[in-house]
Write an enzyme that holds these catalytic residues in place. Structure first.
Site, mmCIF file in Angstrom:
data_model
loop_
_atom_site.group_PDB
_atom_site.id
_atom_site.type_symbol
_atom_site.label_atom_id
_atom_site.label_comp_id
_atom_site.label_asym_id
_atom_site.label_seq_id
_atom_site.Cartn_x
_atom_site.Cartn_y
_atom_site.Cartn_z
ATOM 1 N N CYS A 58 0.913 -1.139 0.106
ATOM 2 C CA CYS A 58 -0.080 -0.081 0.023
ATOM 3 C C CYS A 58 1.036 1.408 0.090
ATOM 4 O O CYS A 58 1.599 1.345 1.233
ATOM 5 C CB CYS A 58 -0.762 0.067 1.203
ATOM 6 N N CYS B 281 -0.721 4.428 2.514
ATOM 7 C CA CYS B 281 -0.591 4.380 4.015
ATOM 8 C C CYS B 281 -0.367 2.901 4.331
ATOM 9 O O CYS B 281 0.805 2.442 4.241
ATOM 10 C CB CYS B 281 -2.187 4.660 4.555
ATOM 11 N N SER B 282 -1.405 2.048 4.664
ATOM 12 C CA SER B 282 -1.355 0.667 5.105
ATOM 13 C C SER B 282 -2.521 -0.166 4.933
ATOM 14 O O SER B 282 -2.643 -0.827 5.769
ATOM 15 C CB SER B 282 -0.654 0.683 6.673
ATOM 16 N N CYS B 283 -3.072 0.221 3.786
ATOM 17 C CA CYS B 283 -4.442 -0.453 3.622
ATOM 18 C C CYS B 283 -4.085 -2.264 3.614
ATOM 19 O O CYS B 283 -3.219 -2.478 2.933
ATOM 20 C CB CYS B 283 -4.963 -0.158 2.354
#
Length: 201
Positions: free
Chosen positions: A105, A108-110
């Site tokens: 991702c 961000c950190s999906c």
């Protein structure tokens, strides 16, 4: 104040800090240890990599399910009871002899919590998020995964709308294995693409 005495503490420094913080918050009545235990248990045993491993094992065992997973991963995964936070819209990408898939991702950190549990720290770190796109082969080598030069690497960028699950190739020598046995070969990292499925012993 002198501090040269031994502590009887088997915890690493980070875990010791977490334990100390939990103790203080409990003593002040701000958290309930039982509630924390329920949350931890949920992410370790109910909402974790084991769920994704069961999805992969089912796909390896059942060609009709694998086809469904390719066409509509969200529904196929939900049919096994795995839905919820950050796993509402899923796509399964299958590794083949020609192509290896890697998920990142970049914004961000999906991450698909319902099938992979909590994201690893490195997945959220800027070096992984940027380098996985620029130099995926080099990143995989840092994880100890060296792929043949002629194998294509496809990088999938997760978003708030769509999360990915890598279905690693089924290891040879696992014919006739149960889904439970197969699930034991599937790690979180294999479902992100930074590892392969474990080889049978």
């Amino acid at each position: 104040m002198s501090h040269d005495h031994d502590h009887d503490n088997e915890l690493d420094p980070f875990a010791a800090r977490v334990r100390a913080l939990e103790t203080i918050l409990t003593q002040k009545g701000l958290i309930d240890p039982a509630a924390i235990d329920v949350i931890v248990d949920t992410y370790e045993t109910k909402v974790g990599p084991r769920n994704g491993a069961r999805v992969v094992a089912r796909a390896w065992s059942d060609p009709a399910y694998a086809d469904w997973l390719k066409r509509d991963a969200t529904a196929a995964i939900a049919s096994l009871g795995y839905t919820g936070r950050q796993g509402e819209h899923m796509q399964a990408v299958f590794n083949t002899e020609e192509t290896h898939n890697l998920v990142v991702c970049t914004l961000c950190s999906c991450y698909p919590w319902s099938v992979l549990g909590l994201p690893p720290v490195w997945y959220k770190a800027p070096p992984y998020r940027s380098r996985a796109v620029i130099d995926p082969r080099g990143v995989l080598e840092e994880f100890g995964l060296t792929l043949p030069k002629d194998k294509k690497i496809r990088v999938w960028d997760s978003t708030t709308e769509l999360r990915y699950l890598v279905v690693p190739m089924r290891p040879k020598g696992t014919e006739g294995w149960s889904e439970e046995q197969l699930a034991d070969l599937v790690s979180r990292d294999a479902m992100i693409g930074t590892a392969l499925a474990k080889q049978p012993e």
